[in-house]
Structures are given as C-alpha cells and as structure tokens.
Design an enzyme around this catalytic site. Structure first.
Site, mmCIF file in Angstrom:
data_model
loop_
_atom_site.group_PDB
_atom_site.id
_atom_site.type_symbol
_atom_site.label_atom_id
_atom_site.label_comp_id
_atom_site.label_asym_id
_atom_site.label_seq_id
_atom_site.Cartn_x
_atom_site.Cartn_y
_atom_site.Cartn_z
ATOM 1 N N GLU A 35 -3.962 -0.008 -9.055
ATOM 2 C CA GLU A 35 -2.860 0.902 -9.401
ATOM 3 C C GLU A 35 -1.694 0.024 -9.884
ATOM 4 O OE1 GLU A 35 -3.309 4.745 -6.495
ATOM 5 O OE2 GLU A 35 -2.615 2.905 -5.536
ATOM 6 N N ASN B 176 -3.780 6.229 -1.766
ATOM 7 C CA ASN B 176 -3.462 6.374 -0.339
ATOM 8 C C ASN B 176 -2.849 7.721 -0.011
ATOM 9 O OD1 ASN B 176 -4.567 4.062 0.607
ATOM 10 N ND2 ASN B 176 -2.717 2.841 0.374
ATOM 11 N N SER C 135 0.836 -1.209 0.000
ATOM 12 C CA SER C 135 0.000 0.000 0.000
ATOM 13 C C SER C 135 0.860 1.244 0.000
ATOM 14 C CB SER C 135 -0.843 0.072 1.264
ATOM 15 O OG SER C 135 -1.419 -1.136 1.560
ATOM 16 N N HIS D 99 -1.462 -2.749 -7.045
ATOM 17 C CA HIS D 99 -2.119 -2.371 -5.789
ATOM 18 C C HIS D 99 -3.632 -2.464 -5.922
ATOM 19 C CE1 HIS D 99 -3.009 0.751 -2.479
ATOM 20 N NE2 HIS D 99 -2.964 -0.457 -1.986
HETATM 21 N N1 CAA Z 1 -15.881 -9.641 -0.788
HETATM 22 C C1 CAA Z 1 -16.609 -9.824 -1.898
HETATM 23 N N2 CAA Z 1 -17.718 -9.133 -2.191
HETATM 24 C C2 CAA Z 1 -18.112 -8.218 -1.281
HETATM 25 C C3 CAA Z 1 -17.406 -7.981 -0.089
HETATM 26 C C4 CAA Z 1 -16.257 -8.755 0.137
HETATM 27 N N3 CAA Z 1 -15.507 -8.604 1.231
HETATM 28 N N4 CAA Z 1 -18.035 -7.011 0.594
HETATM 29 C C5 CAA Z 1 -19.091 -6.646 -0.139
HETATM 30 N N5 CAA Z 1 -19.143 -7.378 -1.266
HETATM 31 C C6 CAA Z 1 -20.120 -7.273 -2.346
HETATM 32 C C7 CAA Z 1 -21.471 -7.758 -1.865
HETATM 33 O O1 CAA Z 1 -21.593 -9.162 -2.033
HETATM 34 C C8 CAA Z 1 -22.393 -6.980 -2.780
HETATM 35 O O2 CAA Z 1 -22.433 -7.621 -4.039
HETATM 36 P P1 CAA Z 1 -23.739 -7.531 -4.987
HETATM 37 O O3 CAA Z 1 -23.897 -6.087 -5.366
HETATM 38 O O4 CAA Z 1 -23.364 -8.407 -6.102
HETATM 39 O O5 CAA Z 1 -24.889 -8.026 -4.169
HETATM 40 C C9 CAA Z 1 -21.672 -5.643 -2.984
HETATM 41 O O6 CAA Z 1 -20.297 -5.899 -2.678
HETATM 42 C C10 CAA Z 1 -22.203 -4.572 -2.070
HETATM 43 O O7 CAA Z 1 -22.085 -5.049 -0.734
HETATM 44 P P2 CAA Z 1 -23.167 -4.819 0.404
HETATM 45 O O8 CAA Z 1 -24.522 -4.656 -0.210
HETATM 46 O O9 CAA Z 1 -22.996 -5.879 1.435
HETATM 47 O O10 CAA Z 1 -22.696 -3.515 1.147
HETATM 48 P P3 CAA Z 1 -22.404 -2.086 0.591
HETATM 49 O O11 CAA Z 1 -23.321 -1.696 -0.499
HETATM 50 O O12 CAA Z 1 -22.325 -1.261 1.820
HETATM 51 O O13 CAA Z 1 -20.954 -2.209 -0.036
HETATM 52 C C11 CAA Z 1 -18.623 -1.986 0.137
HETATM 53 C C12 CAA Z 1 -19.861 -2.670 0.682
HETATM 54 C C13 CAA Z 1 -18.412 -2.438 -1.326
HETATM 55 C C14 CAA Z 1 -17.467 -2.464 0.978
HETATM 56 C C15 CAA Z 1 -18.854 -0.441 0.184
HETATM 57 O O14 CAA Z 1 -19.219 -0.067 1.483
HETATM 58 C C16 CAA Z 1 -17.629 0.342 -0.235
HETATM 59 O O15 CAA Z 1 -17.362 0.518 -1.417
HETATM 60 N N6 CAA Z 1 -16.887 0.851 0.757
HETATM 61 C C17 CAA Z 1 -15.645 1.621 0.513
HETATM 62 C C18 CAA Z 1 -14.539 0.651 0.298
HETATM 63 C C19 CAA Z 1 -13.247 1.352 0.028
HETATM 64 O O16 CAA Z 1 -13.127 2.560 -0.010
HETATM 65 N N7 CAA Z 1 -12.222 0.529 -0.180
HETATM 66 C C20 CAA Z 1 -10.868 1.031 -0.386
HETATM 67 C C21 CAA Z 1 -10.152 1.055 0.911
HETATM 68 S S1 CAA Z 1 -8.505 1.654 0.714
HETATM 69 C C22 CAA Z 1 -7.642 0.306 0.249
HETATM 70 O O17 CAA Z 1 -8.081 -0.784 0.187
HETATM 71 C C23 CAA Z 1 -6.232 0.568 -0.131
HETATM 72 C C24 CAA Z 1 -5.238 0.473 0.902
HETATM 73 O O18 CAA Z 1 -4.078 0.268 0.550
HETATM 74 C C25 CAA Z 1 -5.507 0.711 2.321
#
Ligand code: CAA
Length: 294
Positions: free
Chosen positions: A153, A191, A120, A141
């Site tokens: 990325e 990030n 990251s 990434h």
């Molecule tokens: N694995 C697989 N699929 C997943 C999942 C997981 N862990 N979590 C959620 N999903 C899927 C669900 O199955 C659902 O699929 P369908 O649309 O096909 O039904 C879809 O994603 C939406 O999930 P939910 O309805 O349960 O919940 P939601 O609408 O609140 O979405 C989320 C969940 C996708 C996590 C959403 O809240 C989101 O986009 N959050 C922000 C995530 C983000 O910003 N990530 C980046 C973090 S930074 C990073 O990762 C980089 C780093 O280096 C730190």
C-alpha cells in the site's frame, strides 16, 4: 528527485528483514540498521536462511543469492544511512519511538531523499510533520511475509508531493509488487478490513461458536483463505494486532475495532503469537497445537 540506488531500512525484525531482502533482490544497495549487533545479526541470519532455501529449491542460483546478500550492508549507526535515496522505517509500532528516530535521521540523510514508514495504522502525517521534509514523506506498507506477499500500500499524506509519491509507487513496482495507492486513513485498505475480521474471530471463539482450530479450519476450507484468522493473528503478532486495534478504535470509536477481552488477557500474559512461541497456538513442539490456557 534523485534516482533510487541506495535504500535504507530501519529495523531488521519481522517486517524489516523482509523489506531489506526484497529491495536487495530488486537490485538496490541496502543499508539495514538495527539498535544492536545481536538483533542485526538475527535479522541478517533470517535473510541468509531464505536465500539458502531459494538455492536449495532451485529458485535462485548460488551466484544470484550471494549477490543479493552482498548488496545488504548491516549497521548499528544512523550515519551509514546518510547517502540513501530512500529510507523505509520498520521499527516498533510506537509513534514516540518513530518520531525520535526521524528527528535524528533527518539531520543525517541527504535532503533530497524520500522517507517512508511501514506503519500498519499510525497516521503518516504525524511522522511526516516531525521532519523537515514533509513533502518527501510517504507510507510504504508491506505485508508479512514481505518476500511473498504481492501487495504494497503506497500511502499519500496531505503533505506528500506528486514527485515523492511517484518515486514511492515506481519503487514498489520495481520490486515486482502490486502497488496500490491509498489515503492516509487509519488502517489504510487492508487492515481496516482485515483487523475487524480477526477480532470477530476472537469474539466468535469467546462466544463458543467453535474451538480455535475449528474456526481456523472452517475459514480455510470454507472461504479459501491460506490461514485461519486465529493462526493469522498469531502470525501478524498479537502485540502488533493489539496496537493496531487501539489506533483504529481511537480513530473511529467503533466496537468492531475494540480489543476483545481474550486478546487483552493474552497480551498481559506475554503471549504475542508465533514470535513469542505462544498465542492461540503453542509453537513449542513439532507442530502448533491449540493453547490450552485460553
Ligand atoms: N519469508 C520468505 N518466504 C516465505 C516465508 C517467509 N517468512 N514464509 C513462507 N515463505 C515462502 C516459502 O518459502 C514458499 O515459497 P515457494 O513457493 O517458493 O516454495 C511459499 O512462501 C509458501 O510457503 P509454505 O509452503 O511454507 O507455506 P504456505 O503455502 O502455507 O504459505 C504463507 C505460507 C505465504 C505465509 C501463507 O500461509 C499465507 O499467505 N498466509 C497469509 C499471510 C497474510 O495474510 N499476510 C498478511 C498479514 S497482514 C499484514 O502483514 C499487515 C499488517 O499490517 C498486520
């Protein structure tokens, strides 16, 4: 450079299991390596759960899900990665551990294979230079959850050859991802922008601007974010967030990247967010509630 057919993934944790699943869904044979059978089984169970859910929701057929599962081969041995064309590491965010791992793998995996790190924030060149193939080394990434987030990325470090970079770009695209090329600068694009935002949310909480849930609800309703910044910090993992800010602070020496005291204390308490059951929210009940301890 050889066409990619077989992909090695190191680490079946929060990121690794998702990276393995996405590659298998794109039709690649995947060798997923963990340090012990118990951790490996936990990662593979997570994949099986996601595949079963996709069938339940009618998003995939049972045959397709079984075929994806069939393409994922778990192992605890580095030697099983020998024939891989691309190896992606998603182990703990520790340079020392990553270097130790690459030293072993470099001897085992075929010389024409491309190596990639899912780091990251660590400099890609530091890992590339520790191998005998610094030209065939890139950053790939992914974002959490890797199965859902569109972006990868693709990081080019100073030694990366055009051919290896192109292999990585095409690979990410073949998985249906949006592949955005970035330079090897700490934090890359996302990030560098996202981490100071999450840290500022913690500082806003410390200054009493709002409660944990008020800050999160405000950003969801006011800025259209799917998650508020404190819930997102828990989701990313507070330990991961802490180590990313240490790397960014070390690189840029700017306050915006420094760990706020609240984060430091939470890490000392072993509150790593969702993965440990406690962070800005307490995840032990039916629905998360604000952690009364902070
Ligand atoms: N694995 C697989 N699929 C997943 C999942 C997981 N862990 N979590 C959620 N999903 C899927 C669900 O199955 C659902 O699929 P369908 O649309 O096909 O039904 C879809 O994603 C939406 O999930 P939910 O309805 O349960 O919940 P939601 O609408 O609140 O979405 C989320 C969940 C996708 C996590 C959403 O809240 C989101 O986009 N959050 C922000 C995530 C983000 O910003 N990530 C980046 C973090 S930074 C990073 O990762 C980089 C780093 O280096 C730190």
């Amino acid at each position: 450079m050889a066409e990619i057919k077989q992909v090695g993934v190191l680490g079946a944790g929060l990121m690794g299991h998702g990276i393995a699943q996405v590659a298998a869904q794109a039709g690649y044979e995947v060798v997923l390596r963990e340090v012990d059978e118990q951790t490996l089984t936990k990662g593979i169970h997570k994949i099986e759960k996601q595949l079963a859910r996709a069938v339940e929701k009618g998003k995939s057929t049972r045959e397709d899900s079984e075929a994806v599962r069939g393409r994922i081969h778990g192992t605890v041995h580095y030697r099983d990665l020998a024939p891989c064309d691309l190896v992606i590491e998603a182990i703990t965010e520790s340079l020392a551990l990553k270097l130790e791992m690459w030293r072993e793998l470099d001897e085992i995996v075929k010389p024409e294979a491309v190596f990639a790190t899912n780091t990251s924030s660590l400099a890609v060149i530091d890992q590339a230079a520790s191998t005998g193939r610094p030209g065939q080394f890139v950053g790939l990434h992914y974002f959490n959850p890797a199965q859902v987030m569109k972006l990868v990325e693709v990081v080019r470090c100073v030694t990366t050859t055009d051919a290896a970079f192109d292999v990585a770009l095409q690979f990410a695209r073949s998985e249906g991802k949006l592949a955005i090329p970035t330079k090897d600068k700490a934090g890359f694009i996302v990030n560098r922008l996202l981490v100071p935002y999450m840290l500022d949310a913690i500082r806003a909480y410390e200054e009493g601007v709002g409660s944990v849930s008020e800050i999160d609800d405000a950003m969801k309703a006011g800025a259209g974010h799917p998650m508020g910044p404190l819930a997102l910090s828990d989701f990313v993992g507070l330990d991961t967030l802490g180590s990313i800010c240490d790397v960014l602070f070390d690189e840029f020496r700017e306050r915006r990247f420094a760990q706020p005291p609240t984060l430091r204390k939470m890490l000392s308490a072993g509150w790593f967010g969702r993965k440990s059951g406690m962070g800005f929210y307490d995840y032990s009940g039916e629905a998360p509630v604000s952690n009364p301890g902070i």
